[in-house]
Design a protein around this motif. Structure first.
Motif, short mmCIF file in Angstrom:
data_model
loop_
_atom_site.label_atom_id
_atom_site.label_comp_id
_atom_site.label_asym_id
_atom_site.label_seq_id
_atom_site.Cartn_x
_atom_site.Cartn_y
_atom_site.Cartn_z
N LEU A 159 14.46 -32.10 -45.24
CA LEU A 159 13.71 -30.85 -45.32
C LEU A 159 12.31 -31.06 -45.91
N ILE A 160 12.04 -32.27 -46.33
CA ILE A 160 10.67 -32.61 -46.71
C ILE A 160 10.26 -33.79 -45.85
N TYR A 161 9.11 -33.70 -45.23
CA TYR A 161 8.67 -34.79 -44.37
C TYR A 161 7.16 -34.97 -44.51
N ARG A 162 6.69 -36.13 -44.03
CA ARG A 162 5.27 -36.42 -44.09
C ARG A 162 4.75 -36.49 -42.66
N ALA A 163 3.63 -35.85 -42.42
CA ALA A 163 3.13 -35.86 -41.04
C ALA A 163 1.63 -35.67 -41.02
N GLU A 164 1.04 -36.11 -39.92
CA GLU A 164 -0.38 -35.89 -39.72
C GLU A 164 -0.54 -34.57 -38.98
N ARG A 165 -1.16 -33.66 -39.63
CA ARG A 165 -1.28 -32.31 -39.08
C ARG A 165 -2.65 -31.76 -39.40
N ILE A 166 -2.98 -30.70 -38.69
CA ILE A 166 -4.16 -29.94 -39.09
C ILE A 166 -3.76 -29.05 -40.25
N ILE A 167 -4.44 -29.20 -41.35
CA ILE A 167 -4.13 -28.36 -42.50
C ILE A 167 -5.40 -27.65 -42.97
N ASN A 168 -5.22 -26.66 -43.82
CA ASN A 168 -6.37 -25.99 -44.41
C ASN A 168 -6.94 -26.92 -45.48
N TRP A 169 -8.21 -27.19 -45.39
CA TRP A 169 -8.82 -28.14 -46.32
C TRP A 169 -9.99 -27.46 -47.01
N CYS A 170 -10.04 -27.59 -48.34
CA CYS A 170 -11.20 -27.05 -49.05
C CYS A 170 -12.19 -28.20 -49.29
N PRO A 171 -13.37 -28.13 -48.66
CA PRO A 171 -14.34 -29.22 -48.79
C PRO A 171 -14.98 -29.28 -50.18
N ARG A 172 -14.72 -28.27 -51.02
CA ARG A 172 -15.27 -28.32 -52.37
C ARG A 172 -14.22 -28.86 -53.34
N CYS A 173 -12.98 -28.29 -53.25
CA CYS A 173 -11.91 -28.78 -54.13
C CYS A 173 -11.37 -30.11 -53.63
N LEU A 174 -11.69 -30.44 -52.39
CA LEU A 174 -11.26 -31.71 -51.80
C LEU A 174 -9.74 -31.85 -51.80
N THR A 175 -9.09 -30.79 -51.39
CA THR A 175 -7.64 -30.85 -51.32
C THR A 175 -7.14 -29.98 -50.18
N ALA A 176 -5.91 -30.30 -49.76
CA ALA A 176 -5.24 -29.45 -48.79
C ALA A 176 -4.83 -28.15 -49.47
N LEU A 177 -4.72 -27.08 -48.69
CA LEU A 177 -4.27 -25.80 -49.21
C LEU A 177 -3.15 -25.30 -48.32
N SER A 178 -2.23 -24.54 -48.90
CA SER A 178 -1.20 -23.93 -48.06
C SER A 178 -1.77 -22.65 -47.44
N ASP A 179 -1.06 -22.11 -46.48
CA ASP A 179 -1.54 -20.90 -45.81
C ASP A 179 -1.87 -19.79 -46.80
N ILE A 180 -1.03 -19.64 -47.81
CA ILE A 180 -1.25 -18.51 -48.71
C ILE A 180 -2.39 -18.73 -49.69
N GLU A 181 -2.88 -19.95 -49.76
CA GLU A 181 -4.03 -20.19 -50.63
C GLU A 181 -5.34 -19.95 -49.88
N MET A 234 7.39 -17.84 -41.03
CA MET A 234 6.70 -18.76 -41.92
C MET A 234 6.47 -20.11 -41.25
N HIS A 235 5.28 -20.67 -41.43
CA HIS A 235 5.01 -22.02 -40.96
C HIS A 235 5.52 -23.01 -42.00
N ASP A 236 5.65 -24.26 -41.58
CA ASP A 236 6.03 -25.27 -42.56
C ASP A 236 5.00 -25.30 -43.69
N TRP A 237 5.51 -25.60 -44.86
CA TRP A 237 4.72 -25.42 -46.08
C TRP A 237 4.11 -26.76 -46.50
N CYS A 238 2.80 -26.81 -46.48
CA CYS A 238 2.10 -28.01 -46.91
C CYS A 238 2.13 -28.07 -48.44
N ILE A 239 2.80 -29.09 -48.99
CA ILE A 239 3.02 -29.12 -50.44
C ILE A 239 2.22 -30.21 -51.15
N SER A 240 1.51 -31.04 -50.40
CA SER A 240 0.75 -32.09 -51.09
C SER A 240 -0.67 -31.60 -51.38
#
Length: 874
Positions: free
Chosen positions: A174-196, A403-409
């Motif tokens: 139920l947890i996996y690693r994958a290359e996906r299009i994710i929401n990225w903040c170019p200032r915080c330099l991190t991935a964000l989940s949909d709700i962020e 709900m979409h899969d939840w980006c947790i990293s």
RNA sequence: GGGCGCGUAGCUCAGCGGGAGAGCACCCGCCUUACAAGCGGGAGGUCGCUGGUUCGAAACCAGCCGCGCCCACCA
């Protein structure tokens, strides 16, 4: 009560919140009232606090949230439950990292200068020094939390819980690693989940660009021209006649000289724009998906700061610089066919820093939510978890079911580091709690650099705080939690995730029985509070000026389930006035010897007035319990406010005064006992909302140890007394009528008026004549009594007044005529109903009976008002 | 674009099938010995609009108008 030392102290003459609040809180904590005992045999009641950010300080939203929780907890405690209200804080990944980074920036260093380990140490240091100011502020509010159980999402136990569930989910696939299009903040330099990500309507420009030449040219529209550098196809709808001949052919991508294919995909909307879409799989989630279906390459043309990396003249330009540059270049080539500006469209922004999110192709960790979300939905669907108010279920379902899969990293340093190690030969090992890493860096092993989304650990809060994964006494006792009290704004962020992880970790047992949702605090005009608007309320400022009780009561009074709560300073002052009213009422009672000692006389031994107030009290107790059970805190407050102010203060105390001062010692003694009882019970009922002032008053009144651990009132049916309530209703009506007359006629309150009361005996309230005279300030008729005005009151009661020379006959005539008109309208309405056969046939008997009574009363009024008019001098 | 909710007294809101309510604001009169942070009295509403269901609608249904919120990968 007999073996408790008498702590009665004289009550100060004036109510000063500051004098009573702080000392009581410290005494309560010292006495251990808030500590829960997992081994007791009382039924459990548990609430875990929605953990505030460690960076936060108490704002009015917390004050509302905490007031509701404290009220629920305090009532259950008084009801004899083993109550646990567990406090704690959230490490708040991005928010906290930003705070410390800003601090570093002021010193001229970046976190990279420090290195990961030193930076994290620095955050801990910051937490120790200035984190968690909110906890101290909670004491000012009176939160009855168990301080011995305070938790932090990054403390050792909770970190173990995080590792444990991560490993379990990982092993379950139920947890996996994958290359996906994710929401990225170019200032915080991190991935964000949909709700962020917050969407706002932004102004942009829709540019239509011609790709290719001559016969194979095709026009595409875009708001993000710079991404064309990464285009790897153009897509059209398969059944679109205009482009059918082009599918499978290639066009030249302007500025690059690359040739890209034209593909057909169902997802394209032929009605939008030209019906052809440029495909940028590396920078658009839609395009990525379509690209996967058609085997298109994903060409990344921007780095993590959203700076163009593609070779050519645009390299090194920020996305917002590249965009106009590219449009200009295309225009120079005559390829810009159309330009629509302004063009409003939704753009995602980082919820932390408001920077526009850049969809980015990257390798991230995800939670496969489908099975978890289905369980979370089912728990509400089948009623194991109840949402209050229930209408929120619809919104909840629409969310968990889609709900979409939840980006947790997250590419941050502050948080729970992902417990996965990569070996020299491509091994991937997930390390659980209490397990050793598979190797060290010397052996070529390294741990994943990322940390987990903050919401990952908060999703465990209802059970990780109780000791999970260990089988602790607390966990057995207090899981599931009784209620989760929180704002509807984080129903999705947090509640749904606690449901998913709670059900998963605790063998299908949901984390709580009820979710009690409240709204957002707003200003007195219903406007959202915002710093720029200057309407933000600081709850501590109110605590300072009006008291914690008044602040709490103001919020509780507006806390209709699920609805926003408007507040204002004036309303808070009103709540302070209410507390002051209670203070003065109790003070009066004490000055007049009110007591809670000894048996409460049985109903038969009491006067109608005493029986009336006790009967009212029983109704109130029942009502308040029902309202509490329905989480209707606003109604609880309203019920008690009116009982206290209207029934007790305005009527009962006034009615008691002549008795207390009168010659009948036995009657006075009974009233002292009843008065003591009513205040005792009232203060108990109010304690959950306004703990400080009630404690002060109650201990002074009863000599009891503390209201915090006093018993919650239960109704005593033997004091229910419809007859007394009816009698007092008549008495109140008579007094009110006389007062109205006096006010209309401009008679000074102090001016005595001789009067003769008629019909009291027939109404069964003959015995109350002295009371009526006292409250209405009427003298007995003297020898020279002459009735110059007659009041028609109700039933058969009349009041003849000797007002020679003091009244305005014309005004009185007008008043009576008006009253008669009202009565006549009422009678006509009733008659119309009763004359309607369909009404008499279909309406319930009780309703018909009520209408008959109303008609009779109206007719009697008409008669008596007529007589009164006749009695007026010409 | 989809979903949810709301329009009741000047303001903020209860009421959600049988007599239009509360708090605050407002008007009049009062320092009546618990309280002027108070007491007594009062004014103020075709319950958004239009239809329908019903003996009866502020409440239930439909449509319309006006707000608000949430969700959303139509360039």
């Amino acid at each position: 009560m007999t073996d408790i030392p008498d702590q009665r102290a004289p009550l100060a003459a004036a109510y000063q919140p500051a004098d009573v609040e702080q000392s009581h809180y410290e005494r309560w904590v010292a006495a251990g009232y808030f500590g829960a005992d997992a081994e007791s045999d009382r039924p459990p009641f548990c609430i875990v606090i929605p953990p505030p950010n460690v960076t936060g300080s108490l704002h009015v939203g917390h004050a509302l949230d905490h007031t509701i929780q404290d009220a629920l907890v305090r009532r259950r405690r008084m009801q004899g439950f083993e109550t646990l209200w567990l406090p704690g804080m959230d490490h708040a990944g991005i928010a906290t990292q930003n705070v410390v980074e800003r601090q570093l920036a002021a010193e001229g260093v970046s976190r990279h200068d420090l290195g990961r380990e030193t930076f994290v140490e620095r955050v801990w240091q910051w937490k120790a020094e200035s984190g968690g100011t909110i906890l101290g502020q909670m004491r000012r509010l009176g939160d009855s939390v168990d301080w011995s159980r305070e938790r932090f999402t990054m403390d050792e136990g909770l970190s173990r819980a995080v590792l444990t569930i991560f490993k379990r989910l990982y092993d379950d696939g139920l947890i996996y690693r994958a290359e996906r299009i994710i929401n990225w903040c170019p200032r915080c330099l991190t991935a964000l989940s949909d709700i962020e990500v917050e969407h706002t309507e932004d102004e942009g420009e829709l540019v239509s660009i011609r790709y290719g030449e001559g016969e194979t040219s095709i026009v595409v529209a875009t708001t993000r021209a710079e991404t064309m550098l990464g285009d790897t196809a153009v897509a059209v709808h398969p059944s679109d006649e205009r482009y059918r001949h082009l599918v499978g052919r290639e066009v030249e991508l302007p500025l690059t000289g690359r040739r890209i294919p034209i593909v057909a995909d169902e997802h394209v909307d032929p009605a939008f724009g030209s019906g052809a879409v440029k495909m940028t799989p590396a920078h658009d989630p839609n395009d990525f998906e379509i690209g996967q279906r058609h085997g298109l390459p994903a060409l990344t043309i921007m780095d993590e700061r959203a700076v163009v990396t593609a070779h050519g003249p645009y390299q090194g330009l920020d996305r917002y610089e590249a965009r106009p540059a590219i449009v200009a270049a295309l225009r120079a080539q005559g390829r810009v066919v159309a330009q629509r500006r302004p063009y409003l469209h939704a753009v995602g922004h980082c919820s932390r820093c408001k920077t526009a999110v850049e969809p980015r192709l990257s390798l991230q960790w995800f939670v496969k939510v489908e099975p978890l979300a289905r369980a979370a939905g089912d728990a509400v669907r089948d009623g194991r978890v109840r949402l209050e108010p229930a209408d929120f279920a619809k919104r909840y379902f629409s969310w968990v079911d889609n709900m979409h899969d939840w980006c947790i990293s997250r590419q941050l340093w502050w948080g729970h580091r992902i417990p996965v190690w990569y070996g020299p030969d491509g091994e991937v090992v997930c390390v659980g709690a209490d397990e050793e890493p598979p190797g060290d860096s010397a052996g070529g092993w390294r741990q994943d650099e990322d940390v987990l989304d903050t919401w990952f650990s908060s999703a465990l809060w209802p059970f990780s705080t109780l000791g999970w994964p260990d089988d602790t006494a607390d966990l057995r006792r207090f899981y599931p939690n009784s209620v989760m009290v929180t704002g509807y704004d984080i129903l999705f962020f947090w509640v749904a995730r606690m449901m998913m992880f709670g059900l998963y970790a605790m063998d299908g047992v949901p984390p709580f029985d009820v979710v009690a949702l409240h709204g957002m605090v707003r200003d007195q005009y219903g406007k959202k509070m915002s710093k720029s608007f200057g309407n933000v309320v600081d709850p501590l400022d109110w605590v300072e000026r009006f008291g914690a009780d008044a602040t709490r009561f103001t919020l509780a009074r507006g806390a209709n389930p699920g609805a926003d709560v408007p507040v204002s300073e004036e309303w808070c002052a009103g709540s302070r006035n209410f507390c002051n009213k209670l203070w003065n009422a109790t003070r009066f009672a004490l000055l007049n010897g009110a007591t809670t000692a000894g048996e409460l006389p049985s109903a038969e031994e009491l006067s109608a007035v005493d029986r009336w107030v006790l009967s009212r009290l029983q109704h109130i107790i029942v009502e308040v319990d029902e309202q509490f059970d329905a989480y209707e805190l606003a109604k609880v407050c309203d019920t008690l406010y009116h009982f206290a102010w209207d029934d007790v203060c305005d009527w009962y105390l006034e009615l008691a005064k002549p008795v207390l001062a009168g010659g009948d010692a036995a009657a006075a003694q009974a009233t002292r006992r009843v008065l003591g009882h009513v205040l005792d019970q009232l203060l108990r009922l109010l304690h959950p909302m306004i703990p400080f002032v009630t404690e002060e008053l109650w201990t002074a009144l009863t000599g009891g140890e503390s209201l915090v651990v006093a018993a919650w009132p239960g109704p005593d049916k033997s004091y229910l007394d419809d007859a007394a309530e009816a009698e007092l209703a008549v008495l109140q009506r008579v007094v009110t009528e006389v007062r109205r007359f006096r006010s209309d006629q401009g008679l000074k309150p102090g001016q005595r008026v001789a009067a003769r009361l008629t019909g009291l005996g027939r109404a069964g309230i003959g015995g109350h004549e002295p009371l009526i005279r006292a409250l209405a300030r009427l003298d007995p008729p003297g020898d020279d009594f002459a009735a110059t005005a007659t009041l028609a009151v109700t039933g058969h009661i009349g009041v003849e007044l000797d007002t020679r020379g003091a009244i305005d006959i014309a005004a009185e005539r007008t008043r009576l005529a008006k009253d008669r008109a009202v009565a006549e309208r009422e009678a006509a309405q009733c008659r119309a109903k009763l004359d309607n056969p369909a009404f008499v046939r279909n309406a319930p008997e009780a309703v018909v009976g009520k209408i008959r009574q109303r008609l009779a009363a109206a007719e009697a009024d008409i008669t008596r008002i007529g007589a009164a008019l006749d009695a007026l001098p010409a």
